[in-house]
Scaffold this active site. Structure first.
Site, PDB file in Angstrom:
ATOM      1  N   LYS A 325       0.776  -1.099   0.176  1.00  0.00           N
ATOM      2  CA  LYS A 325      -0.326  -0.510  -0.122  1.00  0.00           C
ATOM      3  C   LYS A 325       0.371   1.433  -0.598  1.00  0.00           C
ATOM      4  O   LYS A 325       2.222   1.255   0.642  1.00  0.00           O
ATOM      5  CB  LYS A 325      -1.352   0.118   1.165  1.00  0.00           C
ATOM      6  CG  LYS A 325      -2.028  -1.321   0.985  1.00  0.00           C
ATOM      7  CD  LYS A 325      -3.412  -0.609   1.843  1.00  0.00           C
ATOM      8  CE  LYS A 325      -4.368  -1.894   1.132  1.00  0.00           C
ATOM      9  NZ  LYS A 325      -5.289  -1.997   1.871  1.00  0.00           N
ATOM     10  N   ARG A 360      -3.675 -10.120   4.560  1.00  0.00           N
ATOM     11  CA  ARG A 360      -4.151 -10.124   2.722  1.00  0.00           C
ATOM     12  C   ARG A 360      -2.467  -9.604   2.032  1.00  0.00           C
ATOM     13  O   ARG A 360      -2.538  -8.344   2.017  1.00  0.00           O
ATOM     14  CB  ARG A 360      -5.578  -9.736   2.805  1.00  0.00           C
ATOM     15  CG  ARG A 360      -5.355  -9.510   1.570  1.00  0.00           C
ATOM     16  CD  ARG A 360      -6.887  -8.152   1.416  1.00  0.00           C
ATOM     17  NE  ARG A 360      -7.451  -8.158   0.029  1.00  0.00           N
ATOM     18  CZ  ARG A 360      -6.892  -7.789  -0.883  1.00  0.00           C
ATOM     19  NH1 ARG A 360      -5.845  -6.703  -1.008  1.00  0.00           N
ATOM     20  NH2 ARG A 360      -7.111  -7.450  -2.057  1.00  0.00           N
TER      21      ARG A 360
END
Ligand code: YH5
Length: 380
Positions: A325, A360
């Site tokens: 991210k 994840r």
């Protein structure tokens, strides 16, 4: 690039507050701080100085008590045993509320979609989006997506998250029928091979089609708030991951604001867990996710990550999604997504330390190696 992340929304109290002027018990929270393992966890538990983290082999002995007071948030740090004594001295209502929180923080979790929740699991990401930013559309076709999913299982993933809509900040919406065309054949093939599959979707029609094709879990970044989503999920019988997002993917990074991000996200998730329960989705079917990067500044993300164990108070398994991210690049040297593995692993480990049950990730083999070493160091 270097920035400091103070927590301006939280005031430090030097001691646990006597005669807490509570507006509501729901505004009183307990966040476990740090974690012990192996013989130190056992010793702390035996001495009444520690408490299990969600039934895992980890234990905590220090807590932050957080409370809302007149629009502000206060925090006092205390040993676990002192918190128990304090809550009893504060009277029955506080003792019952704190007792309930500790019960949920410490209780072993039942299996989630058939997966034992006493150790961390790796969820491998399978994107079926032609415009996928990190896979460059290489897995856009069914066959390639299935092959990628099988490779992730081989590399150590115990569940696979199949998504057909890009939810990068600013990305465009995909019509549900196009999303179904992308994900259903992939889900069917992976489920037939015995994989535990989740479907990453906000759309009720996609949820229903995906579960019919063999998905065991619905992973909704919108917390089942979309039209028909709560009913479709309840009806499907599948397990559900409820994620927090502020706003929608198009606009979510435009000046997001919180009173106190960790607690506001907690309250939101508590509300969604209650909505699921009311819709007939039992707690054993639920997991929660604070939604790192979804309508949050770097300071919000850091404040949430620093208080992750707080969310075990919701009483259900916790999932963390941080892989590649943007905040990782911003904290470092502005690296592009494919060069964010090291930072992704650092945050994944912070999650495991906080008792996160599902991580994840894109890079399954590397994360599985980090997890194996971390578990050995922690003695389990
Ligand atoms: C999540 O956290 N995230 S899709 C932007 C990136 C890198 C990765 C620009 N679905 C989550 O993975 N479901 C997504 O860098 C999710 N939790 C859950 N439960 C976004 C994503 C990503 C976005």
């Amino acid at each position: 690039m270097m920035q400091a992340f103070p927590h301006p929304a939280v005031n430090a109290s030097p001691a646990l507050p006597r005669g807490l002027p509570l507006e509501s018990l729901a505004g009183l929270y307990v966040a476990p701080l740090g974690s012990l393992s192996s013989s130190s966890a056992a010793a702390a538990l035996a001495a009444g100085q520690g408490w299990s983290l969600a039934g895992s082999p980890l234990a905590f002995s220090l807590c932050a008590l957080l409370w809302r007071e007149g629009g502000a948030v206060w925090e006092a740090v205390a040993p676990f045993a002192e918190l128990l004594d304090w809550s009893e001295a504060e009277g029955e209502a506080v003792a019952r509320h704190v007792g309930g929180l500790l019960q949920r923080l410490g209780a072993p979790r039942p299996a989630f979609a058939g997966l034992a929740m006493d150790r961390p699991h790796i969820m491998g990401i399978v994107n079926v989006t032609p415009d996928s930013f990190s896979d460059g559309g290489r897995y856009a076709e069914t066959g390639q997506a299935v092959a990628h999913g099988l490779a992730l299982l081989e590399a150590g993933a115990t569940l696979l998250d199949v998504g057909g809509e890009s939810t990068r900040p600013g990305s465009a919406e995909v019509a549900p029928d196009e999303e179904i065309r992308r994900v259903v054949p992939v889900i069917r093939a992976l489920a037939e091979q015995g994989a535990v599959v989740s479907v990453d979707t906000r759309h009720a029609e996609v949820m229903t089609a995906a579960v019919a094709a063999g998905a065991a879990i619905i992973n909704d970044i919108a917390g089942l708030e979309g039209p028909g989503a709560l009913a479709a999920a309840a009806q499907s019988g599948a397990a559900v991951i409820l994620m927090h997002m502020r706003g929608d993917p198009r606009h979510m990074q435009q000046d997001p604001r919180y009173g106190c991000a960790p607690l506001d996200v907690y309250d939101y998730l508590a509300g969604r867990v209650a909505a699921c329960r009311a819709a007939g989705i039992a707690d054993q079917r639920l997991a929660v996710d604070p939604g790192i990067g979804f309508g949050k500044t770097d300071a919000h993300n850091m404040a949430i990550l620093a208080r992750l164990a707080l969310y075990h108070g919701l009483g259900v398994p916790l999932l963390l999604g941080v892989s590649r991210k943007s905040f990782i690049g911003r904290l470092s040297r502005g690296e592009p997504p494919l060069q964010r593995l090291a930072g992704s692993l650092a945050v994944a480990q912070a999650g495991w330390e906080a008792g996160v049950q599902m991580t994840r990730v894109h890079d399954v083999a590397e994360t599985a190696q980090a997890l194996a070493v971390w578990r050995a160091l922690r003695g389990f």
